[in-house]
Write a protein that holds these residues in place. Structure first.
Motif, PDB file in Angstrom:
ATOM      1  N   THR A  14       9.481 -64.113 -14.814  1.00 35.21           N
ATOM      2  CA  THR A  14      10.935 -64.477 -14.661  1.00 35.21           C
ATOM      3  C   THR A  14      11.044 -65.970 -13.925  1.00 35.21           C
ATOM      4  O   THR A  14       9.857 -66.493 -13.313  1.00 35.21           O
ATOM      5  N   SER A  15      12.054 -66.754 -14.177  1.00 37.86           N
ATOM      6  CA  SER A  15      12.223 -67.987 -13.703  1.00 37.86           C
ATOM      7  C   SER A  15      12.650 -67.860 -12.243  1.00 37.86           C
ATOM      8  O   SER A  15      13.061 -66.671 -11.824  1.00 37.86           O
ATOM      9  N   SER A  16      12.753 -69.192 -11.342  1.00 35.40           N
ATOM     10  CA  SER A  16      13.064 -69.092 -10.093  1.00 35.40           C
ATOM     11  C   SER A  16      14.534 -68.744  -9.891  1.00 35.40           C
ATOM     12  O   SER A  16      14.889 -68.227  -8.744  1.00 35.40           O
ATOM     13  N   SER A  17      15.399 -68.804 -11.130  1.00 33.18           N
ATOM     14  CA  SER A  17      16.772 -68.541 -10.785  1.00 33.18           C
ATOM     15  C   SER A  17      16.968 -67.020 -11.214  1.00 33.18           C
ATOM     16  O   SER A  17      18.091 -66.593 -10.627  1.00 33.18           O
ATOM     17  N   ASP A  18      16.145 -66.289 -11.613  1.00 38.90           N
ATOM     18  CA  ASP A  18      16.418 -64.897 -11.815  1.00 38.90           C
ATOM     19  C   ASP A  18      16.104 -63.891 -10.769  1.00 38.90           C
ATOM     20  O   ASP A  18      14.909 -63.939 -10.280  1.00 38.90           O
ATOM     21  N   ALA A  19      16.972 -63.087  -9.917  1.00 39.95           N
ATOM     22  CA  ALA A  19      16.620 -62.404  -8.844  1.00 39.95           C
ATOM     23  C   ALA A  19      16.792 -60.867  -9.123  1.00 39.95           C
ATOM     24  O   ALA A  19      17.491 -60.448  -8.472  1.00 39.95           O
ATOM     25  N   SER A  20      16.156 -60.708 -10.220  1.00 41.25           N
ATOM     26  CA  SER A  20      16.088 -58.998 -10.611  1.00 41.25           C
ATOM     27  C   SER A  20      14.405 -58.682 -11.011  1.00 41.25           C
ATOM     28  O   SER A  20      13.665 -59.874 -11.082  1.00 41.25           O
ATOM     29  N   PRO A  21      14.147 -57.807 -10.779  1.00 38.51           N
ATOM     30  CA  PRO A  21      12.777 -57.280 -11.033  1.00 38.51           C
ATOM     31  C   PRO A  21      12.512 -57.800 -12.493  1.00 38.51           C
ATOM     32  O   PRO A  21      13.165 -57.628 -13.523  1.00 38.51           O
ATOM     33  N   SER A  34      -3.155 -50.166 -22.579  1.00 37.79           N
ATOM     34  CA  SER A  34      -2.481 -51.573 -22.734  1.00 37.79           C
ATOM     35  C   SER A  34      -2.761 -52.422 -21.706  1.00 37.79           C
ATOM     36  O   SER A  34      -3.362 -52.192 -20.600  1.00 37.79           O
ATOM     37  N   SER A  35      -2.236 -53.682 -21.798  1.00 37.04           N
ATOM     38  CA  SER A  35      -2.381 -54.712 -20.722  1.00 37.04           C
ATOM     39  C   SER A  35      -1.217 -55.160 -20.611  1.00 37.04           C
ATOM     40  O   SER A  35      -0.230 -55.717 -21.314  1.00 37.04           O
ATOM     41  N   LEU A  36      -0.675 -55.272 -19.119  1.00 37.64           N
ATOM     42  CA  LEU A  36       0.708 -55.695 -18.690  1.00 37.64           C
ATOM     43  C   LEU A  36       0.409 -56.877 -17.828  1.00 37.64           C
ATOM     44  O   LEU A  36      -0.187 -56.723 -16.757  1.00 37.64           O
ATOM     45  N   ASN A  37       1.093 -57.918 -18.070  1.00 41.49           N
ATOM     46  CA  ASN A  37       0.609 -59.232 -16.816  1.00 41.49           C
ATOM     47  C   ASN A  37       2.265 -59.503 -16.742  1.00 41.49           C
ATOM     48  O   ASN A  37       2.877 -60.046 -17.452  1.00 41.49           O
ATOM     49  N   VAL A  38       2.582 -59.454 -15.341  1.00 44.08           N
ATOM     50  CA  VAL A  38       4.033 -59.606 -14.941  1.00 44.08           C
ATOM     51  C   VAL A  38       3.758 -60.690 -13.725  1.00 44.08           C
ATOM     52  O   VAL A  38       3.192 -60.442 -12.929  1.00 44.08           O
ATOM     53  N   THR A  39       4.745 -61.828 -13.803  1.00 41.14           N
ATOM     54  CA  THR A  39       5.030 -62.508 -12.641  1.00 41.14           C
ATOM     55  C   THR A  39       6.669 -62.621 -12.418  1.00 41.14           C
ATOM     56  O   THR A  39       7.251 -63.030 -13.389  1.00 41.14           O
ATOM     57  N   ALA A  40       6.808 -62.523 -11.252  1.00 43.42           N
ATOM     58  CA  ALA A  40       8.196 -62.461 -10.892  1.00 43.42           C
ATOM     59  C   ALA A  40       8.616 -63.619  -9.983  1.00 43.42           C
ATOM     60  O   ALA A  40       7.771 -63.714  -8.908  1.00 43.42           O
ATOM     61  N   ALA A  41       9.490 -64.336 -10.206  1.00 37.57           N
ATOM     62  CA  ALA A  41       9.806 -65.533  -9.171  1.00 37.57           C
ATOM     63  C   ALA A  41      10.478 -65.092  -7.935  1.00 37.57           C
ATOM     64  O   ALA A  41      10.090 -65.654  -6.753  1.00 37.57           O
ATOM     65  N   GLN A  42      11.465 -64.347  -8.040  1.00 28.94           N
ATOM     66  CA  GLN A  42      12.225 -64.024  -6.794  1.00 28.94           C
ATOM     67  C   GLN A  42      12.715 -62.457  -6.455  1.00 28.94           C
ATOM     68  O   GLN A  42      13.539 -62.046  -5.797  1.00 28.94           O
ATOM     69  N   THR A  86      -4.209 -55.023 -10.355  1.00 30.20           N
ATOM     70  CA  THR A  86      -4.181 -56.120  -9.322  1.00 30.20           C
ATOM     71  C   THR A  86      -2.532 -56.303  -8.996  1.00 30.20           C
ATOM     72  O   THR A  86      -1.581 -56.625  -9.840  1.00 30.20           O
ATOM     73  N   ALA A  87      -2.182 -56.348  -7.556  1.00 34.80           N
ATOM     74  CA  ALA A  87      -0.888 -56.671  -7.225  1.00 34.80           C
ATOM     75  C   ALA A  87      -0.808 -57.692  -6.049  1.00 34.80           C
ATOM     76  O   ALA A  87      -1.416 -57.397  -5.010  1.00 34.80           O
ATOM     77  N   VAL A  88       0.080 -58.561  -6.322  1.00 39.93           N
ATOM     78  CA  VAL A  88      -0.090 -59.660  -5.459  1.00 39.93           C
ATOM     79  C   VAL A  88       1.447 -60.038  -5.081  1.00 39.93           C
ATOM     80  O   VAL A  88       2.526 -60.213  -5.860  1.00 39.93           O
ATOM     81  N   THR A  89       1.485 -60.111  -3.675  1.00 42.54           N
ATOM     82  CA  THR A  89       2.760 -60.703  -3.103  1.00 42.54           C
ATOM     83  C   THR A  89       2.728 -61.850  -2.170  1.00 42.54           C
ATOM     84  O   THR A  89       1.595 -61.730  -1.474  1.00 42.54           O
ATOM     85  N   GLN A  90       3.607 -63.025  -2.308  1.00 44.62           N
ATOM     86  CA  GLN A  90       3.122 -63.881  -1.307  1.00 44.62           C
ATOM     87  C   GLN A  90       3.995 -64.013   0.229  1.00 44.62           C
ATOM     88  O   GLN A  90       3.817 -64.803   0.860  1.00 44.62           O
ATOM     89  N   ASN A  91       4.744 -62.582   0.032  1.00 49.21           N
ATOM     90  CA  ASN A  91       5.473 -62.423   1.208  1.00 49.21           C
ATOM     91  C   ASN A  91       4.958 -61.403   2.284  1.00 49.21           C
ATOM     92  O   ASN A  91       3.874 -60.919   1.775  1.00 49.21           O
ATOM     93  N   ASN A  92       5.635 -60.975   3.294  1.00 45.25           N
ATOM     94  CA  ASN A  92       5.032 -60.232   4.086  1.00 45.25           C
ATOM     95  C   ASN A  92       5.742 -58.774   3.769  1.00 45.25           C
ATOM     96  O   ASN A  92       6.511 -58.108   4.489  1.00 45.25           O
ATOM     97  N   SER A  93       5.398 -58.304   2.409  1.00 46.53           N
ATOM     98  CA  SER A  93       5.689 -56.933   2.112  1.00 46.53           C
ATOM     99  C   SER A  93       4.503 -56.301   1.620  1.00 46.53           C
ATOM    100  O   SER A  93       3.349 -56.882   1.476  1.00 46.53           O
ATOM    101  N   GLN A  94       4.434 -54.943   1.232  1.00 42.44           N
ATOM    102  CA  GLN A  94       3.515 -54.186   0.564  1.00 42.44           C
ATOM    103  C   GLN A  94       3.202 -55.021  -0.969  1.00 42.44           C
ATOM    104  O   GLN A  94       4.197 -55.356  -1.693  1.00 42.44           O
TER     105      GLN A  94
END
Length: 183
Positions: A14-21, A34-42, A86-94
Motif C-alpha cells: 500500500t502507498s503512504s496515502s492509504d490508511a487501511s489494512p 502459498s507465499s504472501l508478502n505484504v507491506t502496509a504504509a499506514q 515474519t511480522a515487522v512493525t516500526q512502531n510501539n505495537s505488537q
C-alpha cells in the motif's frame, strides 16, 4: 473471506496515502501452501475481523505506520502451522496480535517490533508446539510467562538470548548465536 492457496505467490503493497489494512479479510484470511508478502504504509499489513489461518506457507507482513498497528492483527483465532512467518512493525505495537487464541505449531516465527511492547500478544490462550520464536526488540518471553499458555518443544529467543520449553523438534533451518543465559 480471503483465501490464498495452491502455491500462489502474492505480493501486496500500500502507498503512504492509504490508511487501511493492506490485506483486509472481514470474514477471515487463509493462506495455504502459498507465499504472501505484504507491506502496509499506514495501517496493519494483514487484518481479519474473524480468524487468520496460515498453513504450509511463507508469510512476510510489515507495517511502516508510525502509530500502533500490529503487522498481523485478528479479532479471532490466529493459527500458524508448519510455516515461516515474519511480522515487522516500526512502531510501539505488537508485531502479532490476536483478540482470541494464538495457536502456533511446527513453525518459525520472527516478530520484530518497537521496544517496550510484547512482540506477540494474545488476549486469550497462547499455545505453541515445536516452534522457534524470535523477537529482536519486543517481549515474547514475558507474554508467555505471565499469560495463559501451553508450550511443548518451543524455543523463545529474545534480544539474542533464549530458553527452550520441553523437547524441541523442528525441521526448519534456524540459527542460534552464542549469547548470555536467558533471564
Amino acid at each position: 473471506e480471503i483465501i490464498i492457496k495452491n502455491r500462489a505467490d502474492v505480493t501486496v503493497t500500500t502507498s503512504s496515502s492509504d490508511a487501511s489494512p493492506a490485506v483486509f479479510g472481514t470474514n477471515g484470511v487463509s493462506v495455504r501452501e502459498s507465499s504472501l508478502n505484504v507491506t502496509a504504509a499506514q495501517d496493519t499489513a494483514i487484518y481479519s475481523g474473524s480468524n487468520i489461518d496460515i498453513k504450509n506457507s511463507i508469510v512476510y507482513a510489515e507495517t511502516a505506520a508510525e502509530v500502533g498497528y500490529p503487522a498481523i492483527n485478528t479479532e479471532g483465532l490466529l493459527t500458524i502451522d508448519n510455516s515461516d512467518v515474519t511480522a515487522v512493525t516500526q512502531n510501539n505495537s505488537q508485531a502479532i496480535y490476536s483478540m482470541d487464541d494464538i495457536n502456533l505449531s511446527d513453525s518459525v516465527i520472527d516478530a520484530a517490533n518497537g521496544t517496550g511492547e510484547y512482540a506477540i500478544l494474545s488476549s486469550n490462550m497462547f499455545i505453541a508446539n515445536n516452534c522457534w520464536i524470535t523477537s529482536t526488540h519486543g517481549l515474547v518471553y514475558d507474554e508467555i510467562r505471565y499469560n495463559w499458555y501451553e508450550l511443548d518443544g518451543v524455543a523463545v529467543i529474545q534480544y539474542g538470548k533464549g530458553i527452550i520449553f520441553g523437547d524441541l523438534v523442528i525441521d526448519k533451518d534456524v540459527e542460534l548465536k552464542a549469547g548470555e543465559p536467558f533471564p
